[in-house]
Motif scaffolding. Structure first.
Motif, PDB file in Angstrom:
ATOM      1  N   LEU A 134       0.827  -1.208   0.000  1.00 39.51           N
ATOM      2  CA  LEU A 134       0.000   0.000   0.000  1.00 39.51           C
ATOM      3  C   LEU A 134       0.861   1.258   0.000  1.00 39.51           C
ATOM      4  CD1 LEU A 134      -2.760  -1.090   2.518  1.00 39.51           C
ATOM      5  CD2 LEU A 134      -2.970  -0.871   0.038  1.00 39.51           C
ATOM      6  N   VAL A 135       1.939   1.236   0.759  1.00 37.76           N
ATOM      7  CA  VAL A 135       2.840   2.390   0.795  1.00 37.76           C
ATOM      8  C   VAL A 135       3.418   2.657  -0.586  1.00 37.76           C
ATOM      9  CG1 VAL A 135       5.101   3.164   1.615  1.00 37.76           C
ATOM     10  CG2 VAL A 135       3.416   2.301   3.248  1.00 37.76           C
ATOM     11  N   LYS A 136       3.821   1.602  -1.276  1.00 39.75           N
ATOM     12  CA  LYS A 136       4.427   1.753  -2.602  1.00 39.75           C
ATOM     13  C   LYS A 136       3.433   2.306  -3.617  1.00 39.75           C
ATOM     14  CE  LYS A 136       7.852  -1.946  -2.095  1.00 39.75           C
ATOM     15  NZ  LYS A 136       8.273  -3.291  -2.572  1.00 39.75           N
ATOM     16  N   LYS A 137       2.156   1.924  -3.462  1.00 44.32           N
ATOM     17  CA  LYS A 137       1.163   2.289  -4.462  1.00 44.32           C
ATOM     18  C   LYS A 137       0.396   3.569  -4.128  1.00 44.32           C
ATOM     19  CE  LYS A 137       0.395  -2.343  -6.292  1.00 44.32           C
ATOM     20  NZ  LYS A 137      -0.599  -3.376  -6.651  1.00 44.32           N
ATOM     21  N   ALA A 138       0.595   4.104  -2.952  1.00 43.39           N
ATOM     22  CA  ALA A 138      -0.179   5.267  -2.520  1.00 43.39           C
ATOM     23  C   ALA A 138       0.185   6.516  -3.308  1.00 43.39           C
ATOM     24  CB  ALA A 138       0.049   5.521  -1.031  1.00 43.39           C
ATOM     25  N   ALA A 154       4.825   1.302   8.956  1.00 46.01           N
ATOM     26  CA  ALA A 154       5.039   1.778   7.586  1.00 46.01           C
ATOM     27  C   ALA A 154       4.133   2.986   7.406  1.00 46.01           C
ATOM     28  CB  ALA A 154       4.686   0.697   6.571  1.00 46.01           C
ATOM     29  N   ALA A 155       4.589   3.981   6.652  1.00 46.46           N
ATOM     30  CA  ALA A 155       3.788   5.194   6.491  1.00 46.46           C
ATOM     31  C   ALA A 155       4.154   5.912   5.211  1.00 46.46           C
ATOM     32  CB  ALA A 155       3.980   6.130   7.689  1.00 46.46           C
ATOM     33  N   VAL A 156       3.195   6.670   4.689  1.00 48.93           N
ATOM     34  CA  VAL A 156       3.431   7.481   3.505  1.00 48.93           C
ATOM     35  C   VAL A 156       2.537   8.716   3.583  1.00 48.93           C
ATOM     36  CG1 VAL A 156       1.711   6.202   2.147  1.00 48.93           C
ATOM     37  CG2 VAL A 156       3.501   7.496   0.979  1.00 48.93           C
TER      38      VAL A 156
END
Length: 208
Positions: A134-138, A154-156
């Protein structure tokens, strides 16, 4: 007291993984709030779909009621003139139409000038691998920002700017809980601490 309840369509949740095509568009508010949360919410892909048999163990699904009213007013720079709340798996009539069978708990408040704050929690537990995905695709098509997310596994944070407004959104994994918060403002938001303070209030209300 939240005045409305709604759920988000699974198709909208899945589309978010492909980017925030409506982020900051005038149709994003509830008036614009509705699709800020809908368009901004990420959900794992089919290959990494989390279990739907239990809620996250590390967060309160009723967290919206725990967010302090002063924190809402501070983030909005004023009083809310409209608010709504939603839950997974329920049909609800909201501004902009009927939404069905959502996959998150959430809430939003909107001020007179269109400023909107939103918070939502994915209804099913999310694993570390799913969180990393999810972080990579956000926020495809948006600018990544550095913003605090204390305690997150994990965070974005991304900021999406249009001609009319800015959506600044943080999504983070805490244990097995995928928690998100956003601040939508007219014009370009340059003070990220305003969005960070709102996310602090959401995090403190949601995490057990």
């Amino acid at each position: 007291m939240l005045s409305r309840s709604r759920a988000l369509p699974a198709a909208v949740l899945m589309a978010a993984l492909l980017g925030l095509s409506g982020c900051g568009d005038d149709t994003d508010e509830p008036t614009t709030t509705a699709s800020d949360s809908a368009g901004a919410t990420d959900s794992p892909t089919a290959s990494t779909s989390p279990s739907e048999t239990a809620a996250p163990s590390s967060a309160r699904t009723d967290f919206c009621a725990q967010i302090p009213k002063p924190a809402i007013r501070t983030a909005l720079y004023g009083a809310a003139i409209y608010d709504e709340a939603w839950a997974p798996g329920k049909d609800a009539d909201v501004r902009g139409g009927v939404h069905a069978e959502g996959a998150e708990f959430g809430c939003a408040w909107t001020a007179k000038d269109g400023t909107t704050v939103t918070a939502w929690l994915f209804a099913a537990p999310v694993s570390a691998d799913e969180g990393a995905t999810l972080v990579k695709k956000a926020g495809a098509g948006c600018e990544h920002k550095k913003m605090r997310a204390p305690g997150a596994d994990a965070a974005v944070t991304v900021q999406c700017i249009s001609d009319d407004d800015t959506v600044t959104r943080t999504q983070a994994l805490y244990g097995d809980a995928w928690l998100s918060c956003s601040l939508q403002t007219p014009g370009i938001l340059t003070r990220l601490d305003r969005a960070a303070d709102w996310c602090d209030a959401v995090r403190e209300a949601a995490l057990v």
